[in-house]
Scaffold this motif. Structure first.
Motif, PDB file in Angstrom:
ATOM      1  N   UNK A 228      -1.183  -3.180   6.048  1.00  0.00           N
ATOM      2  CA  UNK A 228      -2.516  -2.944   6.589  1.00  0.00           C
ATOM      3  C   UNK A 228      -3.473  -3.969   5.986  1.00  0.00           C
ATOM      4  N   UNK A 229      -4.354  -4.494   6.815  1.00  0.00           N
ATOM      5  CA  UNK A 229      -5.401  -5.417   6.357  1.00  0.00           C
ATOM      6  C   UNK A 229      -6.706  -4.645   6.251  1.00  0.00           C
ATOM      7  N   UNK A 230      -7.396  -4.846   5.123  1.00  0.00           N
ATOM      8  CA  UNK A 230      -8.662  -4.144   4.908  1.00  0.00           C
ATOM      9  C   UNK A 230      -9.738  -5.116   4.500  1.00  0.00           C
ATOM     10  N   UNK A 231     -10.948  -4.770   4.800  1.00  0.00           N
ATOM     11  CA  UNK A 231     -12.099  -5.567   4.418  1.00  0.00           C
ATOM     12  C   UNK A 231     -12.246  -5.548   2.906  1.00  0.00           C
ATOM     13  N   UNK A 232     -12.478  -6.715   2.305  1.00  0.00           N
ATOM     14  CA  UNK A 232     -12.710  -6.754   0.867  1.00  0.00           C
ATOM     15  C   UNK A 232     -14.059  -6.147   0.532  1.00  0.00           C
TER      16      UNK A 232
ATOM     17  N   UNK B 162     -10.066   2.510   7.033  1.00  0.00           N
ATOM     18  CA  UNK B 162      -8.673   2.646   6.604  1.00  0.00           C
ATOM     19  C   UNK B 162      -7.858   1.389   6.852  1.00  0.00           C
ATOM     20  N   UNK B 163      -8.491   0.408   7.469  1.00  0.00           N
ATOM     21  CA  UNK B 163      -7.802  -0.847   7.700  1.00  0.00           C
ATOM     22  C   UNK B 163      -7.178  -0.954   9.082  1.00  0.00           C
ATOM     23  N   UNK B 164      -6.663  -2.148   9.380  1.00  0.00           N
ATOM     24  CA  UNK B 164      -6.057  -2.432  10.684  1.00  0.00           C
ATOM     25  C   UNK B 164      -4.709  -3.098  10.476  1.00  0.00           C
ATOM     26  N   UNK B 165      -3.764  -2.752  11.309  1.00  0.00           N
ATOM     27  CA  UNK B 165      -2.482  -3.444  11.266  1.00  0.00           C
ATOM     28  C   UNK B 165      -2.571  -4.716  12.100  1.00  0.00           C
ATOM     29  N   UNK B 166      -1.618  -5.616  11.878  1.00  0.00           N
ATOM     30  CA  UNK B 166      -1.561  -6.840  12.665  1.00  0.00           C
ATOM     31  C   UNK B 166      -1.416  -6.498  14.152  1.00  0.00           C
TER      32      UNK B 166
ATOM     33  N   UNK C  96       3.402   5.375   5.801  1.00  0.00           N
ATOM     34  CA  UNK C  96       3.045   6.178   6.966  1.00  0.00           C
ATOM     35  C   UNK C  96       4.282   6.958   7.362  1.00  0.00           C
ATOM     36  N   UNK C  97       4.304   8.232   6.958  1.00  0.00           N
ATOM     37  CA  UNK C  97       5.517   9.024   7.163  1.00  0.00           C
ATOM     38  C   UNK C  97       6.612   8.492   6.264  1.00  0.00           C
ATOM     39  N   UNK C  98       7.716   8.127   6.861  1.00  0.00           N
ATOM     40  CA  UNK C  98       8.844   7.578   6.082  1.00  0.00           C
ATOM     41  C   UNK C  98       8.836   6.060   6.072  1.00  0.00           C
TER      42      UNK C  98
END
Length: 466
Positions: A459-463, A412-416, A452-454
């Motif tokens: 988000x960074x995701x793998x290509x 689902x990816x990672x935030x900074x 995410x909610x309001x």
């Protein structure tokens, strides 16, 4: 070395300075970008008049300059430098008129030659045929020594058949840097090698099919306006890395352009514009004059330049000696080759200004201007990330490898924030940002906005495929 260096406009010769300031004011253009265009145009006019004493070794260098203006999309690229080409256009129009007359003479001579050749062939008159071949009429050179788009073959043909000096001035650099000749399937190394050889003044020996071209003492200048992302991709290209093109370009980074809020209903509006245009007249006139000077050619070698050498006054040489010591101490790992050539850039820039000013030898003031310009372009380059991809990976490999592993475990990816609080928590914040930028640029990860909610978060995701 300080990275926040202002463009040294006060050190420019008056005719160039007036033109730069007038054009920048005309449309609220980025002054260093306008100045870079002016220097590239002056280089185009100067490169056919002199070579420059290199000082650091017993040799000369061309007065050719490769310049690149990195500007965001919508930055009025054409209008930024097209008015600066007025002197070049004046020369082209005048030469075009002469060319039309010469072409008519050539057509008459060609027809007479064909008749005489056919008559000699009919009589098996070998001596006459040999004499005719030696006096075979040649078409006049095309008046076009400037291109906005060009291929490898087109560039070589122009330098071989037309003028021995050429310039590529393009406001749409992406079409050149990502075009046919630099496309991966069309051997970009060949075009890159040609550019590098011409910048260095080296001989080019090219064979295509039945035709062989040996190009000696030809000259090329360039001015390319392009978006920063395209410039970084081009200058970081692994395919072109061996040609060292990065080391040959003077690069300036332009901010986003904002048009003037002009009151064109004001009574003096037109007069103000005309006053600015008149300030550029002396620059245009000098460019036209330089292009109109006869080119020094080697005897018996049509198209091969044999240029006199622009030398240095004693005071100017002392300025360059001090700069040499300074430049040898410069170091920037990602652009090392450029900094190794920084002394040569200062030599070329000083020479271009001296030729423009019609100096007998490069003066102390002109040498100081060339050095200041080199410091400015060095600072501009240090602000760019143009290391080849494999070098960027090597620099941050120990941080990128564990990050990729964590991305693979997080579909689902990672935030900074998640990256900074885990695997990179001991790193300096500047390095964290650069690693993320590197991974994005090298297409390892992609950045998306998700709700995410309001709240909307990044988000960074793998290509895919990584």
């Amino acid at each position: 070395m300080n990275d926040n260096i202002e463009f040294p406009i006060d050190l420019m010769p008056p005719r160039i300075r007036d033109a730069i300031e007038a054009q920048a004011a005309m449309g609220n253009y980025h002054l260093p970008s306008v100045a870079t265009a002016a220097l590239a145009i002056a280089s185009h006019a100067a490169q056919g008049l002199y070579d420059i004493d290199f000082l650091a070794r017993p040799s000369t260098v061309p007065a050719s300059v490769f310049a690149m203006i990195c500007a965001p999309s919508g930055s009025a690229k054409s209008s930024l430098f097209e008015p600066m080409l007025a002197g070049v256009r004046q020369w082209q129009h005048r030469v075009s008129d002469v060319h039309r007359l010469s072409l008519a003479d050539y057509e008459v001579d060609r027809r007479l030659y064909e008749r005489q050749r056919l008559a000699a062939e009919k009589e098996n008159d070998r001596d006459t045929l040999i004499d005719l071949e030696r006096r075979k009429p040649r078409p006049p050179r095309s008046p076009q020594n400037v291109s906005s788009k060009i291929t490898t073959n087109g560039l070589f043909r122009s330098l071989h058949e037309d003028w021995p000096t050429h310039a590529v001035f393009t406001p749409e650099g992406a079409s050149l840097l990502k075009g046919y000749s630099l496309n991966a399937k069309n051997a970009p190394e060949e075009f890159g090698g040609a550019l590098a050889s011409l910048w260095s003044g080296e001989m080019i020996d090219r064979t295509t099919g039945d035709q062989r071209m040996i190009l000696r003492a030809r000259r090329l200048s360039m001015l390319v306006m392009v978006q920063g992302s395209v410039a970084e991709e081009f200058l970081s290209s692994e395919a072109l890395e061996g040609q060292g093109l990065l080391a040959r370009f003077l690069v300036v980074n332009a901010p986003a352009w904002h048009p003037l809020d002009e009151d064109f209903t004001a009574p003096d509006h037109r007069e103000q514009k005309e006053r600015l245009l008149r300030r550029m007249d002396r620059f245009h006139g000098r460019i036209d004059q330089m292009l109109s000077e006869p080119l020094a050619m080697r005897d018996g070698q049509d198209g091969e330049l044999d240029l006199p050498i622009m030398t240095w006054t004693r005071e100017a040489a002392q300025v360059m000696r001090s700069f040499q010591t300074e430049a040898l101490a410069w170091n920037h790992s990602e652009t090392e080759n450029w900094f190794r050539r920084s002394f040569e850039h200062a030599v070329r820039l000083s020479g271009v200004l001296a030729i423009f000013e019609d100096e007998e030898a490069i003066s102390e003031a002109t040498a100081r201007a060339g050095v200041a310009l080199t410091r400015f372009y060095a600072a501009q380059l240090r602000q760019m990330d143009v290391a080849p991809i494999n070098e960027r990976h090597a620099q941050y490999h120990q941080y990128i490898a564990p990050a990729l592993k964590k991305f693979r475990a997080s579909p689902n990816g990672l935030t900074m924030r998640e990256l900074y609080r885990t695997i990179w928590k001991k790193l300096d914040p500047d390095h964290r940002g650069r690693i993320l930028e590197t991974m994005e640029r090298d297409e390892l990860i992609t950045k998306v906005k998700v709700r995410k909610g309001t709240n909307e978060i990044v988000v960074y995701r793998l290509r895919e495929g990584e």
